[in-house]
Design an enzyme around this catalytic site. Structure first.
Site, PDB file in Angstrom:
ATOM      1  CE  LYS A 263      40.098  54.782 -17.276  1.00 32.69           C
ATOM      2  NZ  LYS A 263      39.166  54.972 -18.200  1.00 32.69           N
TER       3      LYS A 263
ATOM      4  CB  SER B 119      45.262  53.217 -20.765  1.00 28.93           C
ATOM      5  OG  SER B 119      45.627  54.011 -21.916  1.00 28.93           O
TER       6      SER B 119
ATOM      7  CG  HIS C  63      44.176  52.097 -16.354  1.00 28.11           C
ATOM      8  ND1 HIS C  63      43.186  51.157 -17.051  1.00 28.11           N
ATOM      9  CD2 HIS C  63      44.292  53.229 -17.417  1.00 28.11           C
ATOM     10  CE1 HIS C  63      42.653  52.145 -18.019  1.00 28.11           C
ATOM     11  NE2 HIS C  63      43.268  53.255 -18.195  1.00 28.11           N
TER      12      HIS C  63
HETATM   13  C1  LIG Z   1      45.003  56.775 -17.953  1.00 25.45           C
HETATM   14  C2  LIG Z   1      43.813  57.225 -18.340  1.00 25.45           C
HETATM   15  N1  LIG Z   1      43.242  58.749 -17.608  1.00 25.45           N
HETATM   16  C3  LIG Z   1      42.207  59.237 -17.880  1.00 25.45           C
HETATM   17  C4  LIG Z   1      41.072  58.597 -18.345  1.00 25.45           C
HETATM   18  C5  LIG Z   1      39.757  59.256 -18.645  1.00 25.45           C
HETATM   19  O1  LIG Z   1      38.898  58.876 -17.581  1.00 25.45           O
HETATM   20  P1  LIG Z   1      37.273  58.993 -17.691  1.00 25.45           P
HETATM   21  O2  LIG Z   1      37.090  57.649 -18.533  1.00 25.45           O
HETATM   22  O3  LIG Z   1      36.963  58.724 -16.075  1.00 25.45           O
HETATM   23  O4  LIG Z   1      37.097  59.977 -18.320  1.00 25.45           O
HETATM   24  C6  LIG Z   1      41.212  57.208 -18.902  1.00 25.45           C
HETATM   25  C7  LIG Z   1      40.221  56.507 -19.543  1.00 25.45           C
HETATM   26  O5  LIG Z   1      39.886  56.222 -20.696  1.00 25.45           O
HETATM   27  C8  LIG Z   1      42.489  56.673 -18.726  1.00 25.45           C
HETATM   28  O6  LIG Z   1      43.115  55.424 -19.518  1.00 25.45           O
END
Ligand SMILES: Cc1ncc(COP(=O)(O)O)c(C=O)c1O
Length: 415
Positions: free
Chosen positions: A263, A204, A232
């Site tokens: 996302k 991310s 992502h």
């Molecule tokens: C790689 C990754 N996993 C999990 C999440 C968490 O997801 P959510 O925003 O749906 O709680 C994020 C979000 O920021 C993320 O970037």
């Protein structure tokens, strides 16, 4: 207080200060950041996630039309007419909320349909949905791994994965480094009941892709399972947008496929896709699932349509990749350090927190919406401006951004 002398990490714990005193000291730090126009978080949008967004300037109160380069809404499905209509239809039919937790009455046919759609889309037997991606990662890992087990984590996995491993043993391997992974697998052999290697498909903060082919091969060779977080990658990677396993031609070969619905799919929530038995197990052991109200039906309705759009409108992904290739080439030609970025996320690595904040301030003033990522989110030598693209950004908008980056990059000695 002079905020330039501190970072947020300095206020996580302060010797002899109780929580109220600590919060007061942190408030002084934040107030100085604000005075210097160095606080670029939580700017208020009046339009939601769109390529150009109306934003309230926190310093002047003025409304700015800003080119928005900070969302994870890569295909802008939050605003796709079909996705909006499906949400509206579900709202009319099922009401505003699910009204109960999933096991006790909060499950509608829409929720079941969404789980089936996700399982099919991800090439797995079954899937379970949560109301957040953070909750699905953390809740699932907590329910699966105990003190007899071991999580082998890429050192850059998302915080939700690290938090989910708090009651098990953790071993880290260097980011995307297969020799380091192999060492961790060898050293942990025969010591634990279950070993689970966990990686993100696309990272991310760096925008690079996990070397999933080698990760699956090595992990399975040493008797460990693999879990991948597709937050992502869903909608972005793979010929049909199915994510990292599709990109590597490994669909059905990854033991646990996790991801967010918030996302590339433009909604909110998370999912875990795996074997029928494992998903059923999680349903009855994951406290984040059992004790939390089910997803609002209109969100489930929108998400089902979003999955269809991803499959039926490949031209959206094509536009995104055209933007990615154009923007990457331009940044590299200009001399920016974008690390190993290869997807819609671009870090502009600067390695100086103060310069990052100044550059973000200048971008804000030029109506370019980007975010600073500084210590402790990343190490100080890797502090960066994070940029993410949408399929709907026009060439003209990207050129405007590149012009501003060229000016500020030179001014601050970054290029
Ligand atoms: C790689 C990754 N996993 C999990 C999440 C968490 O997801 P959510 O925003 O749906 O709680 C994020 C979000 O920021 C993320 O970037």
């Amino acid at each position: 207080m002079d905020s330039r002398l501190y970072s947020q990490a300095d206020f996580a714990s302060i010797e002899g200060k109780d929580i109220m005193e600590r919060a007061q000291i942190f408030a002084e730090f934040m107030s100085d950041l604000r005075e210097r126009h160095h606080l670029q978080y939580r700017r208020v949008s009046l339009t939601g996630s769109t390529p150009v967004m109306k934003v309230v300037d926190p310093y002047t109160g003025q409304i700015r039309d800003m080119i928005y380069l900070a969302s994870n809404d890569y295909l802008n499905l939050t605003h796709h007419p079909r996705v909006i209509k499906a949400g509206r239809d579900a709202l009319d039919k099922y009401g505003a909320g699910a009204g109960s937790v999933p096991l006790l009455g909060g499950t509608t046919d829409l929720h079941v349909g969404l789980e089936e759609d996700i399982a099919r889309f991800k090439g797995c037997e079954s899937a379970i949905i949560y109301t957040s991606g953070f909750g699905s990662n953390a809740g699932t890992l907590i329910s699966l791994l105990q003190k007899e087990d071991c999580a082998i984590l890429d050192m850059l996995v998302h915080a939700s994965i690290v938090d989910g491993c708090q009651s098990t043993n953790i071993r880290y391997f260097s980011h995307n480094d297969m020799a380091s992974l192999e060492r961790a697998l060898k050293r942990s052999q025969d010591k634990y009941r279950t070993r689970l290697v966990v990686v993100d498909g696309v990272y991310s903060m760096d925008g690079d892709i996990a070397r999933l082919d080698r990760i699956v091969e090595l992990s399975h060779h040493y008797g460990a399972y693999v879990m991948i977080d597709e937050a992502h990658a869903t909608g972005v990677l793979g010929e049909n947008g199915r994510g990292t396993p599709e990109h590597f031609n490994l669909e059905g070969k990854v033991d646990i496929v996790a991801g967010t619905l918030s996302k590339g799919l433009g909604g909110v929530g998370g999912f875990i896709a795996s074997s029928k038995a494992l998903v059923e197990y999680i349903r009855y052991y994951s406290r984040h699932y059992i004790f939390s109200t089910a997803m609002a039906p209109q969100v489930a309705g929108s998400l089902r349509e979003a999955l269809k759009v991803i499959e039926e409108e490949p031209e959206l992904r094509e536009k995104l990749w055209n933007n990615i290739n154009y923007f990457r080439k331009a940044l590299l030609t200009m001399g920016f350090n974008t690390g190993n970025a290869e997807t819609a996320i671009f870090p502009i690595i600067i390695g100086d927190d103060l310069k990052v904040k100044e550059i973000c301030r200048r971008c804000h003033e030029a109506n370019i919406y980007v975010n600073p990522v500084v210590y402790p989110a990343v190490s100080k030598k890797l502090s960066r401006v994070r940029i993410s693209l949408m399929a709907q950004h026009t060439r003209d908008q990207l050129d405007q951004v590149l012009d501003v980056l060229d000016i500020v990059g030179r001014e601050y000695g970054v290029i």
